[in-house]
Motif scaffolding. Structure first.
Motif, PDB file in Angstrom:
ATOM      1  N   HIS A 369       0.844  -1.257  -0.016  1.00  0.00           N
ATOM      2  CA  HIS A 369       0.024   0.031   0.018  1.00  0.00           C
ATOM      3  C   HIS A 369       0.935   1.198  -0.002  1.00  0.00           C
ATOM      4  CE1 HIS A 369       0.480  -0.241   4.388  1.00  0.00           C
ATOM      5  NE2 HIS A 369       0.299   1.041   4.447  1.00  0.00           N
ATOM      6  N   ASP A 370       1.922   1.158   0.637  1.00  0.00           N
ATOM      7  CA  ASP A 370       2.663   2.517   0.603  1.00  0.00           C
ATOM      8  C   ASP A 370       3.824   2.379  -0.404  1.00  0.00           C
ATOM      9  OD1 ASP A 370       1.562   4.073   2.524  1.00  0.00           O
ATOM     10  OD2 ASP A 370       2.400   3.416   4.571  1.00  0.00           O
ATOM     11  N   HIS A 398       2.071   9.781  -2.101  1.00  0.00           N
ATOM     12  CA  HIS A 398       2.610   8.493  -2.325  1.00  0.00           C
ATOM     13  C   HIS A 398       1.320   7.824  -2.824  1.00  0.00           C
ATOM     14  CE1 HIS A 398       0.712   8.140   1.859  1.00  0.00           C
ATOM     15  NE2 HIS A 398       0.819   6.853   1.426  1.00  0.00           N
ATOM     16  N   HIS A 422      -6.031   4.155  -0.085  1.00  0.00           N
ATOM     17  CA  HIS A 422      -6.158   3.761   1.353  1.00  0.00           C
ATOM     18  C   HIS A 422      -6.026   5.062   2.126  1.00  0.00           C
ATOM     19  CE1 HIS A 422      -1.766   3.988   0.414  1.00  0.00           C
ATOM     20  NE2 HIS A 422      -1.517   4.338   1.816  1.00  0.00           N
ATOM     21  N   HIS A 423      -5.868   6.221   1.510  1.00  0.00           N
ATOM     22  CA  HIS A 423      -5.971   7.556   2.400  1.00  0.00           C
ATOM     23  C   HIS A 423      -7.297   8.228   2.123  1.00  0.00           C
ATOM     24  CE1 HIS A 423      -2.174   7.148   4.646  1.00  0.00           C
ATOM     25  NE2 HIS A 423      -1.559   6.957   3.499  1.00  0.00           N
TER      26      HIS A 423
HETATM   27 FE   LIG Z   1       0.059   5.352   3.114  1.00  0.00          FE
END
Ligand SMILES: [Fe+2]
Length: 510
Positions: A369-370, A398, A422-423
């Motif tokens: 995810h990151d 990101h 995801h954010h």
């Molecule tokens: Fe993230």
């Protein structure tokens, strides 16, 4: 009529229409047909142009590219069949696959060839097709009727059998991704198709034929030296052992012929298919040997595709995993963060009974995810203290950076939902797209809860980790605004949500 070239050098050629959007390919094929095959040629730059030419001219064969703008090869093929159902069409493609071949043949294509073209293949296909056409024409002449029908029947029979092989290989092997299953299926199909009581398939490893599947014979690995297999490997074609010779399967004397055919990859023999003991006790005919070679060729193609895919996929996963590790190495506070987000998300998926496909996407997507943090500077990523507005903007890039890294690979369509979203926040106040409620993909809503919980319970340079109870309290407070309440409730029922799962993964204690 335009670009038609003149009379070819060889006698007996027909007229070929070449349809390809690439002028280079049109030129090369034109030259091959005209200079080597003695065919007259005409060209069209796309399907619509091709249709016009077919309506207004007589051709013996059409060679059409699979991937063309405006009208692709399959649609073009269907259009031609509407105008002239008996027009022979050969599909050309840059990406060979059995599925494509079978689809093209089902739609009425005569054959397919792959780029780069081999001159002899192109000409032999064209010659075969024009030969068949002449045979059909002969049928109209009464004198030759009996002989022609006989010849035609034999040709048709061969063709049907070959198409049958192609189709059965495709349907049988489709969906099998495990090599072991593929090997076993190949042996089972071969024994059925060639009506033999004994069949085996082996891969060449360390001077032995390692048997991967067998039927009608209990066969162990066989040493290649001084066996029929040595010849198959050296000559790269089939070998026959006759009655009275040693049966390589069991060392007894053969009571019926034993046929070994090679499976090749990059012109090297990597496996051998063995057939023996025909049910009707007869010897292998030339046709059967030819079919066995076609069968082995198609099976090898399928194994090669599978192997390439597997190697490529595994390499890609490993590369991406090392990228994640390298990001976490830059920021020791987030060590194992990706693993934990993946784990907690999977636990939530269990509670809400998600299907296998979503779980797969969650497992790898949670881990990745990151991944976009690879594009964020160290000074921002590991800054001890609060970020300036500019730095916040940079770190908020990101999800999009990660999306842009993976998007061209086209391998992880579902995982990308987590990476990009995801954010996002349930009330629409998140980033990068400001999506709200169920506009946010479900797996991203799940990952958001897992990510938030892990962020709160991990230490940062500027604050200590929250304890489990405080983090849960905070999650509940954020329910319905930042996070979806149903997912938070599901998280509370997971081992991690009950405060137990963190022990299973190492954590940093800065
Ligand atoms: Fe993230």
């Amino acid at each position: 009529m335009g670009m038609e070239k003149g009379k070819g050098k060889r006698k007996g050629g027909g007229r070929v229409l070449i349809v390809d959007d690439d002028p280079l390919v049109r030129g090369v094929l034109s030259d091959i047909f005209y200079n080597v095959g003695g065919y007259k040629t005409d060209v069209a730059a796309d399907g619509f142009d091709g249709i016009e030419k077919i309506k207004n001219n007589e051709y013996d064969i059409v060679f059409a590219d699979m991937a063309m703008p405006r009208l692709n090869g399959m649609d073009f093929l269907r259009e031609i069949k509407k105008i002239n159902p008996s027009m022979p069409v050969v599909i050309t493609t840059g990406i060979p696959s059995i599925d494509m071949a079978v689809n093209a043949i089902k739609e009425g294509a005569q054959d397919f060839i792959t780029k780069p073209f081999r001159i002899d293949t192109v000409i032999s296909i064209a010659d075969r097709i024009t030969g068949e056409k002449k045979l059909l024409n002969k049928l109209a002449v009464k004198d030759d009727y009996e002989a022609s029908v006989g010849e035609l029947k034999a040709e048709l029979f061969k063709k049907l059998q070959e198409i049958g092989i192609l189709q059965s290989i495709s349907t049988e092997l489709d969906g099998l991704c495990d090599n072991k299953e593929i090997f076993e299926r190949i042996v089972a199909m071969a024994s059925k198709l060639f009506m033999v009581k004994e069949a085996s398939f082996g891969a060449i490893e360390n001077g032995h034929l390692k048997i991967k599947g067998s039927i009608g014979t209990m066969v162990k690995d066989i040493s290649i030296a001084n066996s029929i297999f040595e010849n198959v490997i050296k000559k790269k074609t089939f070998c026959l052992a006759s009655l009275g010779e040693v049966n390589p399967h069991n060392g007894t004397l053969l009571t019926s012929p034993f046929l070994s055919v090679p499976l090749t990859m990059n012109n090297e023999v990597f496996g051998i298919l063995n057939l023996s003991n025909k049910a009707d006790g007869t010897a292998f005919t030339d046709d059967e040997i030819r079919f066995a070679l076609t069968f082995a060729e198609k099976a090898a193609m399928r194994i090669e595709n599978n192997a390439l895919y597997e190697v490529f996929y595994t390499n890609l996963m490993n590369t991406l995993k090392s990228l994640v590790i390298s990001i976490e190495a830059r920021d020791p506070y987030t060590k194992h963060h990706s693993e934990r987000v993946s784990l907690y998300s999977l636990q939530i998926a269990d509670v809400i009974n998600l299907g296998a496909e979503d779980k797969d996407a969650i497992k790898f997507g949670g881990y990745l995810h990151d991944i976009g943090k690879i594009g964020v500077r160290d000074t921002v990523l590991v800054k001890p203290g609060m970020l300036t507005p500019e730095e916040t903007t940079e770190i908020r890039l990101h999800p999009v950076i990660g999306y842009n890294i993976l998007e061209p690979l086209r391998f992880f369509p579902n995982e990308m939902d987590i990476i990009r979203h995801h954010h996002e926040r349930f009330d629409g106040s998140g980033y990068p797209d400001g999506l709200a409620c169920d506009k946010i993909p479900l797996i991203a809503r799940i990952a958001a809860v897992a990510d938030t919980y892990d962020a709160m319970t991990s230490s940062r340079p500027y604050r200590n980790a929250m304890c489990h109870d405080a983090a849960i309290k905070e999650l509940k407070r954020c329910s319905s605004s930042q996070l979806e309440d149903e997912i938070v409730l599901a998280f509370l029922q997971t081992p991690a949500g009950k405060g137990g799962a963190r022990l299973s993964l190492e954590r940093t204690t800065h």
